[in-house]
Motif scaffolding. Sequence first.
Motif, PDB file in Angstrom:
ATOM      1  N   ARG A  35      73.708 -61.703  28.876  1.00  0.00           N
ATOM      2  CA  ARG A  35      74.425 -62.820  29.499  1.00  0.00           C
ATOM      3  C   ARG A  35      75.877 -62.887  29.038  1.00  0.00           C
ATOM      4  N   CYS A  53      77.988 -60.292  32.842  1.00  0.00           N
ATOM      5  CA  CYS A  53      76.833 -61.095  32.396  1.00  0.00           C
ATOM      6  C   CYS A  53      75.545 -60.605  33.042  1.00  0.00           C
ATOM      7  N   PRO A  73      78.564 -64.226  38.208  1.00  0.00           N
ATOM      8  CA  PRO A  73      78.425 -64.899  36.918  1.00  0.00           C
ATOM      9  C   PRO A  73      78.910 -66.351  36.971  1.00  0.00           C
ATOM     10  N   CYS A  93      76.472 -67.431  32.291  1.00  0.00           N
ATOM     11  CA  CYS A  93      77.034 -66.560  31.256  1.00  0.00           C
ATOM     12  C   CYS A  93      77.160 -67.318  29.942  1.00  0.00           C
TER      13      CYS A  93
END
Length: 186
Positions: free
Chosen positions: A40, A83, A88, A154
Motif C-alpha cells: 500500500r 500502492c 491510489p 495508500c
Amino acid sequence: MEHTSISALRSLIVVLCSVILDVKGDDPCATANYLNNWRRSVAFEVDPSNKLCDNILEPGWYRITSGQGDRMPTECVEGGFRCNTAVPIWLSNDSLDVGENIFPNEGEVVNRTAYGSHYSGNCYQTTHDIRIKGCNGFLVYYLVPVAACSSAYCFGTEQPCPAGTSSDTEFTPGCGGDMDTTTATL
C-alpha cells in the motif's frame, strides 16, 4: 414531582451507560482492524497479477501496522499505478482551515476527504469521506469500500530493504549491508 425525579434519574442512567460503553468497547484505538500490507506504500508500483482493490473492504476502523508507514499520502499520487493499484487513494488537505493539521492529535477524531488519483492524470477521480483518530503513537482510519476496482487506500512511503541489506525496521530508509553478527568474548 416524584415522576419528574424518576424521569431525570433514568435520563442520567442512560447518559452514564452510554459514556461507559463508549469508553470500554467502542474506542477504535483499542478495537480497530489491522491492515498489514506494505504494498500500500506510495513507493510500490503495481504487481499486475495481485493488484489491491478495496471494494470488498468492510466499513470500519483500521490501524496500519506494516513498516511502510501509517500515514496516508497528503499529495496527489500522480499518474496512478502506485500502492499496488491503478487508482491510489490519497488524503487531501484542500478543505482545511489555516493552521489546521491534516492528522489529528491524540484523542481527536477528524473528518477528511480522500481522493482516488486516476492514471489519466485526474487527481480527483473519486471521492471518499473518511475519519481519522489520533491514538497513543499511531492513527486509526475509518475507511469505506470503494465503488470500483482497481482502487485502494495508500499508506506510507517506505518499502522493504533490498535483499542482502537491513535496517532497524527492515524498511527504508537506512538499509545497509549485513549487520555485524560477531560476538565479543569476555
